[in-house]
Design a protein around this motif. Structure first.
Motif, PDB file in Angstrom:
ATOM      1  N   GLU A  15       0.888  -1.178   0.092  1.00 39.64           N
ATOM      2  CA  GLU A  15       0.064  -0.167   0.130  1.00 39.64           C
ATOM      3  C   GLU A  15       0.756   1.303  -0.081  1.00 39.64           C
ATOM      4  OE1 GLU A  15      -3.379   2.190   2.696  1.00 39.64           O
ATOM      5  OE2 GLU A  15      -2.711   0.126   2.814  1.00 39.64           O
ATOM      6  N   GLN A  16       2.015   1.269   0.691  1.00 39.09           N
ATOM      7  CA  GLN A  16       3.025   2.352   0.767  1.00 39.09           C
ATOM      8  C   GLN A  16       3.310   2.935  -0.835  1.00 39.09           C
ATOM      9  OE1 GLN A  16       6.923   1.234   2.259  1.00 39.09           O
ATOM     10  NE2 GLN A  16       6.226  -0.767   2.386  1.00 39.09           N
ATOM     11  N   PHE A  17       3.312   1.966  -1.746  1.00 38.56           N
ATOM     12  CA  PHE A  17       3.869   2.235  -3.037  1.00 38.56           C
ATOM     13  C   PHE A  17       2.830   2.760  -3.958  1.00 38.56           C
ATOM     14  CE2 PHE A  17       6.417  -1.530  -1.783  1.00 38.56           C
ATOM     15  CZ  PHE A  17       7.463  -0.737  -1.456  1.00 38.56           C
ATOM     16  N   GLU A  18       1.602   2.923  -3.361  1.00 41.91           N
ATOM     17  CA  GLU A  18       0.217   3.240  -4.296  1.00 41.91           C
ATOM     18  C   GLU A  18       0.432   5.047  -4.503  1.00 41.91           C
ATOM     19  OE1 GLU A  18      -4.454   3.916  -3.989  1.00 41.91           O
ATOM     20  OE2 GLU A  18      -3.525   2.876  -2.226  1.00 41.91           O
ATOM     21  N   ILE A 112      11.499   7.999   5.745  1.00 42.00           N
ATOM     22  CA  ILE A 112      10.762   8.704   6.775  1.00 42.00           C
ATOM     23  C   ILE A 112       9.403   7.951   6.906  1.00 42.00           C
ATOM     24  CG2 ILE A 112       9.841  10.917   7.574  1.00 42.00           C
ATOM     25  CD1 ILE A 112      12.157  12.127   6.004  1.00 42.00           C
ATOM     26  N   PRO A 113       8.955   7.816   8.053  1.00 43.65           N
ATOM     27  CA  PRO A 113       7.497   7.285   8.102  1.00 43.65           C
ATOM     28  C   PRO A 113       6.343   8.092   7.305  1.00 43.65           C
ATOM     29  CG  PRO A 113       8.711   6.980  10.246  1.00 43.65           C
ATOM     30  CD  PRO A 113       9.545   7.727   9.361  1.00 43.65           C
ATOM     31  N   TYR A 114       5.673   7.309   6.656  1.00 41.67           N
ATOM     32  CA  TYR A 114       4.223   8.124   5.977  1.00 41.67           C
ATOM     33  C   TYR A 114       4.971   8.687   4.826  1.00 41.67           C
ATOM     34  CZ  TYR A 114       2.047   6.731  10.336  1.00 41.67           C
ATOM     35  OH  TYR A 114       1.705   5.792  11.332  1.00 41.67           O
ATOM     36  N   SER A 115       5.940   8.724   4.389  1.00 48.64           N
ATOM     37  CA  SER A 115       6.507   9.570   3.297  1.00 48.64           C
ATOM     38  C   SER A 115       6.398   8.677   2.077  1.00 48.64           C
ATOM     39  CB  SER A 115       8.021   9.816   3.678  1.00 48.64           C
ATOM     40  OG  SER A 115       8.817   8.656   3.494  1.00 48.64           O
ATOM     41  N   PHE A 116       6.922   8.827   1.045  1.00 44.90           N
ATOM     42  CA  PHE A 116       6.666   8.003  -0.238  1.00 44.90           C
ATOM     43  C   PHE A 116       8.142   8.152  -0.785  1.00 44.90           C
ATOM     44  CE2 PHE A 116       5.896   7.378  -4.819  1.00 44.90           C
ATOM     45  CZ  PHE A 116       5.021   6.384  -4.835  1.00 44.90           C
ATOM     46  N   GLY A 191      13.075  -3.745  -0.247  1.00 43.60           N
ATOM     47  CA  GLY A 191      13.579  -3.307   1.086  1.00 43.60           C
ATOM     48  C   GLY A 191      12.692  -2.570   1.840  1.00 43.60           C
ATOM     49  N   HIS A 192      11.750  -1.837   1.325  1.00 43.64           N
ATOM     50  CA  HIS A 192      10.547  -1.143   2.167  1.00 43.64           C
ATOM     51  C   HIS A 192       9.478  -2.148   2.424  1.00 43.64           C
ATOM     52  CE1 HIS A 192      12.854   2.500   1.196  1.00 43.64           C
ATOM     53  NE2 HIS A 192      11.916   3.204   1.527  1.00 43.64           N
ATOM     54  N   THR A 193       9.322  -3.086   1.467  1.00 43.15           N
ATOM     55  CA  THR A 193       8.184  -4.146   1.689  1.00 43.15           C
ATOM     56  C   THR A 193       8.552  -4.994   3.057  1.00 43.15           C
ATOM     57  OG1 THR A 193       7.848  -4.245  -0.631  1.00 43.15           O
ATOM     58  CG2 THR A 193       7.007  -6.161   0.669  1.00 43.15           C
ATOM     59  N   LEU A 194       9.983  -5.339   2.826  1.00 46.92           N
ATOM     60  CA  LEU A 194      10.067  -6.205   4.173  1.00 46.92           C
ATOM     61  C   LEU A 194       9.966  -5.598   5.403  1.00 46.92           C
ATOM     62  CD1 LEU A 194      11.536  -8.901   5.170  1.00 46.92           C
ATOM     63  CD2 LEU A 194      14.033  -7.871   4.615  1.00 46.92           C
ATOM     64  N   LEU A 195      10.470  -4.200   5.412  1.00 46.56           N
ATOM     65  CA  LEU A 195      10.532  -3.540   6.672  1.00 46.56           C
ATOM     66  C   LEU A 195       8.912  -3.214   7.129  1.00 46.56           C
ATOM     67  CD1 LEU A 195      12.566  -0.171   6.012  1.00 46.56           C
ATOM     68  CD2 LEU A 195      12.929  -2.213   7.481  1.00 46.56           C
ATOM     69  N   LYS A 196       8.006  -3.165   6.243  1.00 46.39           N
ATOM     70  CA  LYS A 196       6.640  -3.079   6.365  1.00 46.39           C
ATOM     71  C   LYS A 196       6.226  -4.172   6.967  1.00 46.39           C
ATOM     72  CE  LYS A 196       2.440  -1.048   6.033  1.00 46.39           C
ATOM     73  NZ  LYS A 196       2.079   0.124   6.764  1.00 46.39           N
ATOM     74  N   ILE A 197       6.525  -5.682   6.403  1.00 46.16           N
ATOM     75  CA  ILE A 197       6.099  -6.873   6.744  1.00 46.16           C
ATOM     76  C   ILE A 197       6.605  -6.942   8.162  1.00 46.16           C
ATOM     77  CG2 ILE A 197       6.476  -9.281   6.584  1.00 46.16           C
ATOM     78  CD1 ILE A 197       6.517  -8.676   3.531  1.00 46.16           C
ATOM     79  N   ILE A 198       7.763  -6.817   8.622  1.00 49.14           N
ATOM     80  CA  ILE A 198       8.356  -6.981   9.874  1.00 49.14           C
ATOM     81  C   ILE A 198       7.780  -6.307  10.905  1.00 49.14           C
ATOM     82  CG2 ILE A 198      10.187  -6.809  11.331  1.00 49.14           C
ATOM     83  CD1 ILE A 198      10.482  -9.166   9.325  1.00 49.14           C
ATOM     84  N   ALA A 199       7.372  -4.885  10.641  1.00 52.52           N
ATOM     85  CA  ALA A 199       6.587  -3.941  11.466  1.00 52.52           C
ATOM     86  C   ALA A 199       5.416  -4.323  11.680  1.00 52.52           C
ATOM     87  CB  ALA A 199       6.702  -2.346  10.807  1.00 52.52           C
ATOM     88  N   VAL A 225      17.375  -3.464  13.148  1.00 48.45           N
ATOM     89  CA  VAL A 225      18.740  -3.673  12.178  1.00 48.45           C
ATOM     90  C   VAL A 225      18.482  -3.506  10.647  1.00 48.45           C
ATOM     91  CG1 VAL A 225      20.086  -5.667  11.604  1.00 48.45           C
ATOM     92  CG2 VAL A 225      19.490  -5.182  14.035  1.00 48.45           C
ATOM     93  N   LEU A 226      17.177  -3.781  10.283  1.00 49.13           N
ATOM     94  CA  LEU A 226      16.856  -3.667   8.781  1.00 49.13           C
ATOM     95  C   LEU A 226      16.703  -2.236   8.579  1.00 49.13           C
ATOM     96  CD1 LEU A 226      14.064  -6.447   8.432  1.00 49.13           C
ATOM     97  CD2 LEU A 226      16.650  -6.611   7.396  1.00 49.13           C
ATOM     98  N   ILE A 227      16.243  -1.477   9.429  1.00 49.22           N
ATOM     99  CA  ILE A 227      16.215  -0.038   8.970  1.00 49.22           C
ATOM    100  C   ILE A 227      17.878   0.607   8.825  1.00 49.22           C
ATOM    101  CG2 ILE A 227      15.694   2.287  10.026  1.00 49.22           C
ATOM    102  CD1 ILE A 227      13.402   1.213  11.302  1.00 49.22           C
TER     103      ILE A 227
END
Length: 256
Positions: A15-18, A112-116, A191-199, A225-227
């Motif tokens: 969803e973050q890539f929409e 940055i959280p909630y950025s694009f 990378g961003h997808t993995l961060l979202k899944i772990i979060a 660590v992933l960040i």
């Protein structure tokens, strides 16, 4: 109630890539709408300008932190250009330096959280790579004239296999556009997808309560660590994209 909270906070990792239209605008049937992608691209550009302005503000013999950061970025890019283009690269340095900074800040702002993340879309990376590829070929034609097309026909090739060799050389040459664009796009997206899944996983464990709420610290530690790793990748991918641009430019200038 917990299900409602989970559905609110744990959304799809993609969803973050929409791309969302923020300001609809159509002129003569053409879409000039302002999207979140356009907005954060402009933000990255303005941040680069602001950062450069702060770097040049009251330059001293002993550099300030802003000045030291600017000089470090300058030296990295200058070393890249010198090693791959030599003295010929001085003319193209402003473009290469701008490209490096723009990609770097687009990648970092996307953390940055909630950025694009602008570079997480193949439309942007492919458009940028294609523009650079076209520009490099124009430079090659201006430098070598009609001899530039001999690039697709190595010397000493037997006449019967000339069409096959030209086809292979042309395909291997044009594939550079895809290697440039897909490498940056794939790394930033994955990378961003993995961060979202772990979060999301950590939040689900915390919301479950009980013993699972305690063990949510495990994915949370992994997330930290992933960040750090993703921040390193953000800088590395901007460097690699710029480095390959220098290499491809050197290929048409040297014309081996």
């Amino acid at each position: 109630m917990n299900n409602m909270l989970n559905s609110t906070f744990v959304s799809s990792p993609l969803e973050q890539f929409e791309i969302v239209t923020l300001l609809p605008l159509s002129i003569a049937g053409l879409n000039f709408s302002l999207t979140n992608s356009t907005l954060f691209m402009l933000i990255a550009f303005l941040v680069v300008i602001l950062w450069i302005s702060l770097s040049f503000y009251q330059n001293t013999l002993i550099p300030t932190n802003w000045q030291l950061l600017k000089e470090s970025a300058y030296e990295v890019t200058a070393s890249m250009v010198q090693e791959n283009l030599g003295s010929k690269g001085e003319f193209y340095f402003p473009f290469i330096f701008t490209l490096h900074l723009l990609l770097l800040f687009c990648n970092l702002i996307g953390m940055i959280p909630y950025s694009f993340t602008v570079t997480s879309h193949i439309a942007f990376t492919f458009g940028l790579a294609l523009s650079i590829f076209i520009g490099i070929n124009i430079i090659g034609i201006q430098t070598h004239g009609i001899k530039f097309f001999a690039l697709f026909l190595p010397r000493g090739v037997p006449l019967p296999i000339v069409p096959l060799i030209i086809t292979i050389e042309f395909l291997s040459y044009t594939i550079k556009v895809f290697t440039l664009s897909i490498r940056l796009f794939a790394n930033m997206t994955s990378g961003h997808t993995l961060l979202k899944i772990i979060a999301g996983f950590a939040w689900t464990m915390l919301s479950a309560g009980g013993l699972l709420a305690i063990f949510h610290l495990i994915p949370l530690g992994l997330l930290l660590v992933l960040i750090g790793l993703e921040l390193a990748i953000a800088g590395l991918q901007a460097y690699v994209f710029t480095l390959l641009t220098c290499i491809y430019l050197n290929d048409v200038l040297e014309f081996h």
